[in-house]
Every structure is written in C-alpha cells, then in structure tokens.
Design a protein around this motif. Structure first.
Motif, PDB file in Angstrom:
ATOM      1  N   ASN A 272       0.837  -1.202   0.000  1.00 56.01           N
ATOM      2  CA  ASN A 272       0.000   0.000   0.000  1.00 56.01           C
ATOM      3  C   ASN A 272       0.875   1.256   0.000  1.00 56.01           C
ATOM      4  OD1 ASN A 272      -2.214   1.667   0.100  1.00 56.01           O
ATOM      5  ND2 ASN A 272      -2.575   1.394   2.286  1.00 56.01           N
ATOM      6  N   LEU A 273       1.895   1.249   0.845  1.00 59.99           N
ATOM      7  CA  LEU A 273       2.803   2.394   0.909  1.00 59.99           C
ATOM      8  C   LEU A 273       3.594   2.542  -0.399  1.00 59.99           C
ATOM      9  CD1 LEU A 273       4.164   2.153   4.586  1.00 59.99           C
ATOM     10  CD2 LEU A 273       2.635   3.898   3.622  1.00 59.99           C
ATOM     11  N   THR A 274       3.982   1.389  -0.981  1.00 59.66           N
ATOM     12  CA  THR A 274       4.702   1.420  -2.260  1.00 59.66           C
ATOM     13  C   THR A 274       3.801   2.005  -3.337  1.00 59.66           C
ATOM     14  OG1 THR A 274       5.962  -0.550  -1.627  1.00 59.66           O
ATOM     15  CG2 THR A 274       5.958   0.047  -3.947  1.00 59.66           C
ATOM     16  N   SER A 275       2.545   1.602  -3.322  1.00 51.81           N
ATOM     17  CA  SER A 275       1.584   2.129  -4.290  1.00 51.81           C
ATOM     18  C   SER A 275       1.384   3.629  -4.078  1.00 51.81           C
ATOM     19  CB  SER A 275       0.260   1.381  -4.157  1.00 51.81           C
ATOM     20  OG  SER A 275      -0.715   1.954  -4.983  1.00 51.81           O
ATOM     21  N   GLN A 276       1.261   4.021  -2.825  1.00 51.44           N
ATOM     22  CA  GLN A 276       1.112   5.438  -2.513  1.00 51.44           C
ATOM     23  C   GLN A 276       2.352   6.227  -2.929  1.00 51.44           C
ATOM     24  OE1 GLN A 276       0.175   5.769   1.656  1.00 51.44           O
ATOM     25  NE2 GLN A 276      -1.930   5.087   1.400  1.00 51.44           N
ATOM     26  N   LEU A 277       3.540   5.591  -2.712  1.00 49.57           N
ATOM     27  CA  LEU A 277       4.789   6.238  -3.103  1.00 49.57           C
ATOM     28  C   LEU A 277       4.854   6.408  -4.622  1.00 49.57           C
ATOM     29  CD1 LEU A 277       7.527   7.379  -2.239  1.00 49.57           C
ATOM     30  CD2 LEU A 277       8.458   5.066  -2.402  1.00 49.57           C
TER      31      LEU A 277
END
Length: 123
Positions: free
Chosen positions: A14-19
């Motif tokens: 999720n954080l990678t996607s947000q990044l």
C-alpha cells in the motif's frame, strides 16, 4: 505472526503504491511547473520584444512630430500670403465691378448724347 507479516506486507504494498502515486504526482507537478516556467519565459520574451518595438515607435513618433511642426512652420507664411491674395482679389473684384457699372453708365450716357445729336441734326 503470519497475519502480522501479511498485514505488514499489505502495508508495504500500500505504501509502495502510494509512493508510486506520489512520484507520478510529483512528475506531473514538475512537468506543469516546467510548462508554466516556459510560458512565463515566452511572455517575458514577448514583453521585451514589445518594449523594444514601443521604443522604436516612440522614436518614429518623435521624428514625425518634428516633421509635422516643420511643415506647419513652412505653411504659415503661405497661409498669410494666400490671405493677402484673397484680400487683393476681393479689392480687385470690387474695383472691376465699379468700373463695369461706370462703363455701363458711360455707354448709356454716350448713347443718350448720340440720340440727342441725331435728333438735333434731323431738325
């Protein structure tokens, strides 16, 4: 432990996607900023061109104003001469009309006297 790892793995994804979304947004914003900077640079360049053109037009206007003043100075004596000629023409016209009336009167008087002479010579 497995749930925790899965939760953390999901959180990382999720954080990678947000990044990645944030990186895309940053790229879009940078592109927009470059476009705006280019637009500003174009407008500044255009303003500089217009200022130069305005300066050139001001010089041209100054030259034309000078020439106009010189032409007016040249025309003033001519206007005065034309006005004097108008007065002279008017005076000559008045004199011509007086002479014509006098000529008509003298012709009439001569005809009257000629008529008298003819009538006296018949008698």
């Amino acid at each position: 432990l497995r749930n925790t790892l899965e939760d953390k793995d999901k959180a990382i994804k999720n954080l990678t996607s947000q990044l990645q979304d944030a990186d895309k947004m940053i790229d879009l914003l940078r592109k927009d900023m470059r476009e705006r900077e280019d637009t500003i640079a174009d407008k500044e360049r255009r303003m500089a061109e217009l200022k130069a053109k305005n300066k050139e037009l001001e010089k041209f206007k100054y030259v034309l104003d000078y020439k106009l003043r010189e032409l007016k100075k040249e025309l003033e004596p001519r206007d005065e001469a034309i006005n004097r000629m108008r007065v002279t023409v008017s005076e000559l016209d008045d004199e011509l009309q007086r002479d014509f009336r006098q000529n008509v009167a003298l012709t009439q008087e001569a005809q009257d006297k000629q008529g008298k002479i003819e009538s006296l010579s018949r008698e």
